[in-house]
Scaffold this active site. Structure first.
Site, PDB file in Angstrom:
ATOM      1  N   GLU A 154      10.553  10.338   8.123  1.00 18.98           N
ATOM      2  CA  GLU A 154      10.735   9.557   9.031  1.00 18.98           C
ATOM      3  C   GLU A 154      12.423   9.092   9.249  1.00 18.98           C
ATOM      4  O   GLU A 154      12.824   8.053   9.082  1.00 18.98           O
ATOM      5  CB  GLU A 154       9.961   8.254   8.942  1.00 18.98           C
ATOM      6  N   GLU A 191      -0.930  13.780   8.622  1.00 23.56           N
ATOM      7  CA  GLU A 191      -1.397  12.594   8.162  1.00 23.56           C
ATOM      8  C   GLU A 191      -2.463  12.341   9.327  1.00 23.56           C
ATOM      9  O   GLU A 191      -2.491  11.253   9.811  1.00 23.56           O
ATOM     10  CB  GLU A 191      -0.476  11.475   8.130  1.00 23.56           C
TER      11      GLU A 191
HETATM   12  O1  9MR Z   1      -1.627   5.168   3.427  1.00 28.54           O
HETATM   13  C1  9MR Z   1      -0.342   4.771   2.833  1.00 28.54           C
HETATM   14  C2  9MR Z   1      -0.607   3.246   2.550  1.00 28.54           C
HETATM   15  O2  9MR Z   1      -1.727   3.161   1.568  1.00 28.54           O
HETATM   16  C3  9MR Z   1       0.697   2.714   1.890  1.00 28.54           C
HETATM   17  O3  9MR Z   1       0.326   1.286   1.499  1.00 28.54           O
HETATM   18  C4  9MR Z   1       1.989   2.973   2.725  1.00 28.54           C
HETATM   19  C5  9MR Z   1       3.188   2.581   2.125  1.00 28.54           C
HETATM   20  O4  9MR Z   1       3.737   3.498   1.234  1.00 28.54           O
HETATM   21  O5  9MR Z   1       1.957   4.456   3.182  1.00 28.54           O
HETATM   22  C6  9MR Z   1       0.761   4.820   3.809  1.00 28.54           C
HETATM   23  O6  9MR Z   1       1.124   6.283   4.039  1.00 28.54           O
HETATM   24  C7  9MR Z   1       2.205   6.309   5.160  1.00 28.54           C
HETATM   25  C8  9MR Z   1       2.790   7.872   4.761  1.00 28.54           C
HETATM   26  O7  9MR Z   1       3.101   7.685   3.287  1.00 28.54           O
HETATM   27  C9  9MR Z   1       4.032   7.973   5.444  1.00 28.54           C
HETATM   28  N1  9MR Z   1       3.674   7.884   6.994  1.00 28.54           N
HETATM   29  C10 9MR Z   1       2.940   6.560   7.411  1.00 28.54           C
HETATM   30  C11 9MR Z   1       1.560   6.448   6.386  1.00 28.54           C
HETATM   31  C12 9MR Z   1       1.034   5.437   6.836  1.00 28.54           C
HETATM   32  O8  9MR Z   1       1.352   4.255   6.908  1.00 28.54           O
END
Ligand code: 9MR
Length: 373
Positions: free
Chosen positions: A156, A261
């Site tokens: 990101e 994802e």
């Molecule tokens: O699904 C993840 C969630 O459980 C966490 O709280 C959050 C913060 O770390 O991250 C989510 O996963 C993210 C991923 O690592 C990067 N892209 C966006 C995803 C959804 O927020």
């Protein structure tokens, strides 16, 4: 009855079941086209619910940790690493003969302040930040050397309009922080694949910027194997056209594509993206399917899933992996994003761990597609 006859009868009854089970998994149906993966949480890895661990082992041939390999969790302080959970994820994948992806090395979010701020509360120098990155990446990639197939090296780094995100990494090191991250990761494990990962990759300006980054990294002699498109989708965005255009652009830039994802929110959205700092107020109106999803809406979601999956299959010459972000609706992050406490239905297994009807159709569709690898 002779013992041989009894064995033959048992074999006739049991064998086809075993074969159907394997043949009917999503991973089996997509074999030769792309890996089919899922993001796992620690409860699943620890076997708290046996059914979930079993589904992950049987339906998917690739896993990624949903959280425990993020900088803040695995490397909370300068001289402190917490390996326990991530070690379990990697061992779980190995036990189930699954490809393991590392997520993620450099991200502006979920990262300890110590990375950027010195003891006096001042921003660290560019040299110090570069050194923090080097130590962080060497330690983590080195720890899993030969066991993790590839890493989301930078996550990101762009805004949707294609400009660089004004993160601490960018403020202190400029855009070169991306190049350094790829260099360090390659030094730490020369055999590991290296990925750039982002959300809303299909937004034209963002796709253009990412394709540009790929070319710049390659020109600088860096290894970059693939761009990860997170693919957090809504019911009507992104459009199939936008996705295809971006696939073509990335393919032309000379990288593979990973769907890293994947989920499709069925709920109305006040916002399209995955920037976890964006949150909106709850209202019942924005949470319309607390009791159940009406058939007409479910049908629409199924069609959307098949349209997207069809695109991934169509581009299986460049799409190397499709990973769903969460095993079942209950464990999806979307129940709490971008509005806290809603009930979403964005992934392939329901709250009782039953495959949704669309899974069968996906399997049929995948089997009908030829591998273009
Ligand atoms: O699904 C993840 C969630 O459980 C966490 O709280 C959050 C913060 O770390 O991250 C989510 O996963 C993210 C991923 O690592 C990067 N892209 C966006 C995803 C959804 O927020």
């Amino acid at each position: 009855m002779k013992i041989k006859t009894i064995f033959a009868i048992i074999a006739i009854i049991i064998l086809p079941n075993i074969l159907t089970m394997a043949q009917n998994s999503l991973a089996e149906a997509t074999k030769g086209k792309f890996l089919f993966g899922v993001a796992v949480n620690m409860q699943q890895v620890n076997g708290v619910n046996a059914k979930e661990s079993e589904l992950i082992a049987n339906e998917f041939n690739s896993i990624v940790a949903e959280n425990c390999m993020k900088p803040q969790l695995i490397h909370p302080q300068e001289n402190k690493y917490k390996w326990a959970d991530a070690d379990k994820v990697v061992a779980f994948g190995e036990k189930n003969k699954q490809v393991v992806t590392g997520h993620c090395l450099i991200w502006h979010s979920q990262i300890g302040k110590w990375f950027f701020v010195d003891d006096n509360g001042k921003d660290v120098t560019p040299e110090a930040l570069k050194e923090h990155m080097r130590q962080h990446i060497y330690a983590i990639v080195g720890h899993y050397k030969g066991r993790v197939k590839g890493w989301d090296v930078v996550n990101e780094a762009f805004e949707d309009n294609g400009t660089y995100r004004n993160s601490k990494f960018y403020q202190i090191l400029g855009k070169d922080f991306i190049k350094y991250a790829f260099q360090f990761a390659h030094e730490a494990d020369p055999n590991a694949e290296l990925y750039y990962n982002d959300y809303n990759v299909e937004t034209p300006a963002k796709c253009e910027a990412i394709a540009g980054l790929v070319k710049e990294l390659k020109a600088a002699g860096c290894r970059i194997d693939a761009v990860g498109s997170q693919a957090h989708m809504q019911m009507d965005s992104p459009t199939p056209d936008a996705i295809e255009n971006c696939f073509k652009k990335l393919k032309a830039a000379g990288v593979k594509i990973l769907i890293t994802e994947w989920d499709i929110s069925i709920l109305p959205s006040p916002y399209s993206g995955a920037n976890i700092s964006n949150n909106f107020a709850y209202s019942r109106e924005m949470d319309p399917y607390r009791e159940a999803v009406p058939d007409s809406i479910q049908q629409k979601w199924n069609i959307r899933v098949l349209d997207m999956f069809g695109l991934f299959l169509k581009y299986n010459d460049v799409v190397d992996r499709v990973t769903v972000w969460g095993l079942n609706d209950a464990s999806s992050w979307l129940n709490n994003f971008p509005i806290l406490g809603r009930k979403d239905y964005p992934v392939l297994f329901d709250r009782n761990n039953q495959p949704k009807s669309v899974v069968d159709e996906m399997i049929k569709m995948a089997k009908n597609y030829k591998s273009q690898k």
